[in-house]
Design an enzyme around this catalytic site. Structure first.
Site: not given
Ligand SMILES: Cc1ncc(COP(=O)(O)O)c(C=O)c1O
Length: 415
Positions: A129, A206, A209, A232, A372
């Site tokens: 991302h 990261d 997700q 999220k 993104c």
């Protein structure tokens, strides 16, 4: 507790409303932001209604209550990701967490283990991302370090065939996504961490997700830093998490400076409070942290393993149904091996924006565009995709609605 998505939906007030003239809301955009259960909305509004005061400062009861709630949320986050409490830093979102670590490294003086200069290397991947790409590009530009990356295979997996040369003796940082927000790919972190640590590099994960969708334990992953966003993970906007191993946080220079993050101050200088305060300058996002605490408790009560299994079942079902639609092409792995519930696709010559608008007219919310991750789109040979992203409140009925919507779109645009 048995997993019951229909019962879960009842905890989320938004599913009581309808969309586009009375249609049932089919929300397939949790990869962008998730919906919020009532307990999260209550925790955030209760903070303002009953407890509001600046944390860590006041000498009064409200300040004490606010501090207990804020620090309680930190304990909840720590327990959720298997961290020590003082290793958890609240930020505004994952983007800020990733910028924090990249900027802080840029502030590291000569002699500090995070100091970067020409000859040092930063490694990312082609599936990042922008939030986990641009801060590293900028750090490389500021320090003279070089930026290199793992490529992505046509199937949408990381190509690790050259791992020993991509991560080499010059590498200082390896920053990568746990689960791709576009492809759904879950990356083989263990192999990458092993190689990074062999050469003395730190790994920044990261986990935007992954943390909302599966059990993530920072200790067993053996990573060094991690970032995710509250919004999220059924939490509020305006709060994110930056986690780092305590011995690394104590060496990492601060990013933002000002009130609350200092130990002593004179007219010409200052020294820093220990982590996490060193990284939380100013009055923090207290109500949002309270909401995040409630969110992670909600997810824990449902059970992260059950959420993960539910998403695997839905993803497998939806991949199978979508792969039977003529002209529809999945961008990303089509097998369920190391794969989560973000499904991106193109559909003949129907532009994703047109498809998204058509689906919206049916009450189906998807995301369209480059998500993104522009370099990844280029690599996969697409300009844009339509993305359905699944979460704990989705059902097989939602998946069927998407497939029916796609088929209807085919008929509509063929006219
Ligand atoms: C993989 C990944 N990383 C980082 C981000 C940035 O998150 P935020 O916008 O909440 O900072 C996102 C958001 O979509 C994401 O999917």
């Amino acid at each position: 507790m048995t997993f019951d998505a229909l019962a879960i939906r009842k905890d989320f007030p938004i599913f009581q409303r309808t969309i586009r003239d009375g249609k049932r809301l089919v929300y397939l955009d949790s990869g962008a932001t998730s919906q919020k259960p009532q307990s999260v909305i209550d925790a955030e509004s209760d903070f303002y209604r009953i407890h509001n005061a600046a944390v860590h400062r006041g000498a009064h009861q409200l300040a004490e209550e606010a501090t207990d709630i804020y620090e309680g949320a930190r304990e909840t986050v720590a327990a959720f990701i298997g961290a020590k409490v003082d290793e958890v830093v609240f930020t505004k979102n994952a983007t800020e967490s990733l910028n924090l670590v990249a900027y802080a490294m840029g502030n590291a003086p000569v002699g500090n283990r995070f100091h970067l200069a020409s000859g040092d290397g930063i490694v990312v991947t082609e599936m990042e991302h922008h939030a986990n790409l641009i801060p590293w590009q900028q750090l490389a530009a500021r320090t003279g370090a070089s930026l290199s990356w793992f490529e992505v295979t046509p199937e949408g997996r990381l190509d690790l065939s050259k791992i020993d040369s991509v991560i080499n003796e010059r590498t200082k940082v390896v920053a990568l996504t746990h689960q791709s927000n576009v492809l759904g790919t879950i990356n083989p972190i263990a192999e990458i961490v092993k190689r990074a640590h062999e050469v003395g590099a730190v790994v920044v994960l990261d986990a935007c997700q992954s943390v909302p969708h599966m059990a993530v334990d920072v200790k067993s992953l053996d990573i060094d830093f991690l970032a995710f966003s509250g919004h999220k993970a059924v939490g509020p906007t305006g709060v994110g998490v930056f986690w780092g191993k305590s011995e690394l946080l104590s060496e990492l220079p601060p990013f933002l400076t000002g009130g609350s993050m200092i130990e002593t101050v004179t007219m010409t200088g200052a020294t820093w409070a220990p982590a996490p305060k060193k990284f939380e300058a100013g009055v923090p996002n207290m109500a949002q942290a309270a909401g995040l605490g409630a969110a992670l408790k909600y997810l824990s009560n449902v059970g992260m393993e059950q959420i993960h299994q539910h998403e695997i079942a839905l993803t497998s079902y939806l991949l199978d149904k979508l792969s039977q639609v003529d002209g529809l092409k999945i961008v990303g792995p089509t097998s369920m091996e190391s794969r989560g519930g973000s499904i991106s696709f193109t559909f003949g010559d129907i532009h994703p924006h047109d498809l998204g608008q058509f689906l919206d007219s049916q009450g189906i919310a998807v995301r369209t565009g480059h998500h993104c991750a522009w370099p990844l789109n280029r690599k996969m040979g697409v300009v844009a995709t339509t993305r359905a992203s699944l979460y704990l409140y989705n059902t097989l009925e939602d998946c069927d609605a998407l497939v029916a919507g796609v088929n209807d779109a085919h008929r509509y645009f063929a006219r």
